[in-house]
Design a protein around this motif. Structure first.
Motif, mmCIF file in Angstrom:
data_model
loop_
_atom_site.group_PDB
_atom_site.id
_atom_site.type_symbol
_atom_site.label_atom_id
_atom_site.label_comp_id
_atom_site.label_asym_id
_atom_site.label_seq_id
_atom_site.Cartn_x
_atom_site.Cartn_y
_atom_site.Cartn_z
ATOM 1 N N UNK A 110 0.766 -1.265 -0.044
ATOM 2 C CA UNK A 110 -0.074 -0.050 -0.041
ATOM 3 C C UNK A 110 0.725 1.144 0.155
ATOM 4 N N UNK A 111 2.038 1.299 0.761
ATOM 5 C CA UNK A 111 2.625 2.475 1.047
ATOM 6 C C UNK A 111 3.741 2.556 -0.421
ATOM 7 N N UNK A 112 4.134 1.751 -0.885
ATOM 8 C CA UNK A 112 4.847 1.698 -2.196
ATOM 9 C C UNK A 112 3.906 2.238 -3.267
ATOM 10 N N UNK B 138 3.013 10.582 -2.728
ATOM 11 C CA UNK B 138 2.775 10.911 -1.607
ATOM 12 C C UNK B 138 3.628 10.558 -0.317
ATOM 13 N N UNK B 139 3.995 9.194 -0.310
ATOM 14 C CA UNK B 139 5.011 8.671 0.539
ATOM 15 C C UNK B 139 6.604 9.070 -0.096
ATOM 16 N N UNK C 150 7.718 8.086 5.582
ATOM 17 C CA UNK C 150 6.334 8.904 5.643
ATOM 18 C C UNK C 150 5.664 9.446 4.676
ATOM 19 N N UNK C 151 4.532 10.259 4.912
ATOM 20 C CA UNK C 151 3.982 10.982 3.979
ATOM 21 C C UNK C 151 4.073 12.634 3.999
ATOM 22 N N UNK C 152 4.167 12.960 3.022
ATOM 23 C CA UNK C 152 4.025 14.679 3.100
ATOM 24 C C UNK C 152 2.799 15.031 2.245
ATOM 25 N N UNK D 10 4.425 16.642 7.540
ATOM 26 C CA UNK D 10 5.008 15.392 7.125
ATOM 27 C C UNK D 10 4.573 14.346 8.443
ATOM 28 N N UNK D 11 4.148 13.283 8.033
ATOM 29 C CA UNK D 11 3.360 12.021 8.724
ATOM 30 C C UNK D 11 4.579 10.945 8.718
ATOM 31 N N UNK D 12 5.147 10.968 9.749
ATOM 32 C CA UNK D 12 6.350 9.982 9.904
ATOM 33 C C UNK D 12 5.783 8.613 10.254
ATOM 34 N N UNK D 13 6.249 7.642 9.812
ATOM 35 C CA UNK D 13 5.756 6.340 10.034
ATOM 36 C C UNK D 13 6.600 5.176 10.691
#
Length: 229
Positions: free
Chosen positions: A120-122, A129-130, A147-149, A154-157
């Motif tokens: 999903x994140x790929x 987005x990631x 993470x996502x920007x 910025x949303x760190x994962x």
């Protein structure tokens, strides 16, 4: 009562419907489609679950965050950064970074970064987005994070390290770039001693939601092709 998401709808319940125990559990079910994940982050929640569990969506209160302008770098880390022992790049090998983040940890059983999560994140990465941060020692990948920007947030994962302080070098380098790119907040999700050492702090979920409302659709100056040689 916990809300179960329908596959034919991307809607999430209001954040104030999240449970107090366990803290922040907002909903379950749905899927990990790119569209749903984007909507989740825009709404203020994120997926976190173990293999064999339904997909669980969380919005903890309080929320751990780090404004890039408040980054704290210890003397030892500052010295390491000046030495340029490691080379830091962005978006050079997202797949390798998320795979490394999913690897077993000595202090935890299993991983929440399941194969479906990686896929999903790929896709989010392919959609722009990631993003990933890679830390290299010579030609070897020894640390990184992803993470996502979105807008100026910025949303760190997750992050990983295979060499001393490699993930710290990657994180500090990313934060300095985010500061230069006019980002106003890094979502760290949950508190850890590691993040607090960088200056991360907790804010009420309502305050975090205000950041979402104000900055999600703001323009930033990000250049993810930038790297440190």
């Amino acid at each position: 009562m916990l809300t179960w998401l329908r596959r034919d709808s991307l809607d999430f319940p209001p954040l104030d419907k999240a449970l107090r125990e366990p803290n922040g559990l907002l909903a379950a079910g749905g899927d990990l489609s790119a569209d749903r994940l984007v909507q989740a982050y825009r709404h203020g929640c994120f997926p976190w679950f173990q293999d064999g569990q339904p997909i669980l969506w969380w919005s903890p209160d309080p929320r751990t965050v780090l404004p890039p302008a408040e980054l704290h770098v210890s003397r030892s880390l500052a010295k390491l950064l000046r030495q340029q022992k490691y080379r830091v790049t962005f978006d050079q090998d997202f797949a390798a970074v998320i795979e490394a983040c999913a690897a077993p940890r000595s202090y935890a059983q299993g991983t929440w970064i399941t194969t479906s999560m990686q896929d999903a994140y790929l896709e989010l990465h392919q959609r722009g987005h990631a993003h990933s941060v890679e830390v290299w020692l010579g030609d070897e990948l020894v640390g990184g994070l992803y993470g996502l920007a979105m807008g100026r947030l910025f949303f760190g994962e997750s992050m990983f390290s295979r060499a001393d302080n490699a993930s710290k070098v990657g994180f500090a380098t990313l934060v300095e770039h985010l500061k230069a790119w006019d980002f106003v907040l890094i979502d760290c999700q949950m508190p850890t001693q590691h993040l607090h050492s960088f200056g991360a702090r907790s804010i009420p979920r309502q305050a975090f939601a205000q950041y979402l409302n104000q900055y999600l659709d703001s323009a930033n100056k990000a250049d993810w092709s930038a790297s440190r040689v």
